[in-house]
Motif scaffolding. Structure first.
Motif, PDB file in Angstrom:
ATOM      1  N   ILE A  17      90.704  71.713  59.415  1.00 14.34           N
ATOM      2  CA  ILE A  17      89.101  72.254  59.896  1.00 14.34           C
ATOM      3  C   ILE A  17      88.471  71.946  58.294  1.00 14.34           C
ATOM      4  N   VAL A  52      83.311  71.532  67.937  1.00 13.96           N
ATOM      5  CA  VAL A  52      82.910  72.297  69.589  1.00 13.96           C
ATOM      6  C   VAL A  52      83.618  73.946  68.922  1.00 13.96           C
ATOM      7  N   THR A  53      85.247  73.951  68.390  1.00 15.05           N
ATOM      8  CA  THR A  53      85.192  75.039  67.732  1.00 15.05           C
ATOM      9  C   THR A  53      84.583  76.217  66.933  1.00 15.05           C
ATOM     10  N   LEU A  54      84.187  74.740  66.523  1.00 14.09           N
ATOM     11  CA  LEU A  54      83.015  75.687  64.629  1.00 14.09           C
ATOM     12  C   LEU A  54      81.800  75.269  65.381  1.00 14.09           C
ATOM     13  N   GLU A  55      81.403  74.933  66.121  1.00 12.68           N
ATOM     14  CA  GLU A  55      80.071  75.007  66.865  1.00 12.68           C
ATOM     15  C   GLU A  55      79.829  76.541  67.865  1.00 12.68           C
ATOM     16  N   HIS A  56      80.872  76.949  68.440  1.00 10.15           N
ATOM     17  CA  HIS A  56      81.203  78.009  69.055  1.00 10.15           C
ATOM     18  C   HIS A  56      80.557  79.054  68.695  1.00 10.15           C
ATOM     19  N   ARG A  57      81.091  79.585  67.241  1.00  7.87           N
ATOM     20  CA  ARG A  57      80.495  80.530  66.766  1.00  7.87           C
ATOM     21  C   ARG A  57      79.451  80.723  65.337  1.00  7.87           C
ATOM     22  N   GLY A  58      78.772  79.408  65.596  1.00  7.53           N
ATOM     23  CA  GLY A  58      77.675  79.155  64.888  1.00  7.53           C
ATOM     24  C   GLY A  58      77.859  78.353  63.338  1.00  7.53           C
ATOM     25  N   PHE A  59      79.320  77.887  63.006  1.00  9.52           N
ATOM     26  CA  PHE A  59      79.607  77.869  61.797  1.00  9.52           C
ATOM     27  C   PHE A  59      78.908  76.306  61.572  1.00  9.52           C
TER      28      PHE A  59
END
Lengths: 256, 256
Positions: A17, A52-59
């Motif tokens: 990541i 999707v993992t990064l998008e989930h927390r606004g990264f």
DNA sequence: CTCCCTTTATCAAGGGTTTCTTCATTTCTA
DNA sequence: TAGAAATGAAGAAACCCTTGATAAAGGGAG
């Protein structure tokens, strides 16, 4: 840049990541799933799941029109935290503003990270024609005054490593012969400053001096950068002002 | 802030690392392994392994003296990339500098992210006594002029959500009654600006107006913030200058 | 302007790989 | 010197990759 002093192995998924995050740069801030997949040598579904993992927390955020992904506001917040904790930047900024005001040229502050230089602060000249470089951009250490001053004070083994990686030319004036570079670095150490023209960008000129911390170690390079035809005749005066500014910053960092 | 429109599940390991990165804030930029373990409810060896993963690529660095961890230069670089891609910031900065010059007070630019406001750009007053707020800091939307102007133009359901999360008081003047807040928001929409004093910090005063993009949507709040006793008598003049600045920014963003 | 084809993005399931859980060891600080 | 924190290792448990299907979007041709 690798810190391999610890024995603990990195988390493969986590490292993957981070590697993907490193793709997002000033030059290419937007990437599609397929582009990232090809660039990183990873399956598209893996890339998508990481995004999707990064998008989930606004990264990371997705541009709905282009469907491409770009870095998100969370990284802006973290970037500010990093900027704030750099005592060097806080201390240097007002001094740099004054130096820019007095010289009318761009003033830059650079540090070494790994085998490259990074601009961590800059105050740009207000003149319409000015020298500038993007904040946060990584640049090689062998071309340009601000980075050569940093290179000059690195440990010998690190200088060797940088040279062994190759010395690409940016202009016809960029030094690419190792012996010539070592000679230049020795001269820089001797005189305690670096003045160079045309070796990173044609028509550009830089005057750079080191900044020391409380232990006398060089922690940054401070420079005045502009166009050669404007600076050449007043180089002595600019150098003195740059030295005074760097001394001021060094003292505030605890240097003697 | 959660984006759960996609069906793809997040990577647990990745999400855990991001959650840990979110711990590093302006208020607490340094953490030990045990502190993070307790705060996140994770085993120390898991935390340690994540830290080593981040440190490996320069996302996190360890303070050798205190053995505590802090965010690394890589996040500074990524933060700059985010800042650069914000067209709003680039367009607004020179206008903000002029507004600060003319009013002698701090000028701030804020956006909404999730249910909070974030300061994405600021130009601080040069007066020794000044109002300021950290760049990148998240703040609630119901207290302070710059954030109340943003709250006023949010969709009704989002306003409901924010109110249902509670309206903490920062001073005796902070609005915490939902009906009173809705009343204030209606007034703000009607008059197209927000002026407030003392509701976020005692003695502070803010004058804020909305910034629109090409589609007429409110994308940011622009404000002049300072001390009440300095601004109160010239509020009309300050409001006009703030409105002119916001209009200028909105037009450059494509608003009619 | 509409339809079809190609490309990209998104999603799901089973086998294989990675990471967590637990506890030991090392290092640091008071 | 002792206690606390950081670091590291190994087997069981959980997670993720690999593969391929499906959905969506965009471009070109009629």
């Amino acid at each position: 840049m690798e810190n391999n002093t610890k024995k603990t192995a990195v988390l493969e998924t986590g490292d993957r990541i981070l590697r993907m995050l490193e793709c997002f740069t000033i030059e290419k801030p937007e990437w599609g799933v397929t582009e990232l997949s090809e660039h990183l040598g990873l399956y598209k579904s893996v890339v998508h799941r990481m995004l999707v993992t990064l998008e989930h927390r606004g990264f990371i955020t997705q541009n709905p029109q282009s469907q491409k992904y770009m870095l998100g506001i969370k990284l802006f917040e973290l970037g500010v935290v990093v900027g704030n904790q750099m005592n060097l930047r806080t201390v240097a900024k007002p001094v740099m503003e004054e130096l820019c005001e007095n010289t009318k040229e761009t003033v830059m502050l650079m540090i070494v990270d790994g085998l490259e230089g990074i601009c961590v602060e800059k105050v740009e000249s207000t003149q319409s024609v000015r020298y500038t470089s993007p904040l946060g951009k990584r640049v090689p250490l062998h071309a340009g005054a601000t980075t050569k001053i940093l290179l000059a004070y690195l440990p010998e083994d690190k200088i060797d490593k940088i040279i062994s990686k190759g010395l690409p030319k940016f202009t016809d004036y960029t030094v690419s012969d190792p012996d010539e570079l070592r000679q230049q670095l020795q001269t820089i150490r001797k005189q305690g400053y670096c003045i160079s023209s045309n070796d990173f960008s044609l028509g550009g000129m830089g005057i750079a001096v080191p900044i020391m911390d409380h232990s006398g170690e060089v922690v940054a390079g401070l420079s005045i950068s502009g166009l050669e035809f404007r600076m050449n005749d007043i180089a002595d005066s600019l150098l003195r002002q740059c030295q005074a500014a760097a001394d001021s910053i060094s003292k505030r960092l605890g240097a003697r």
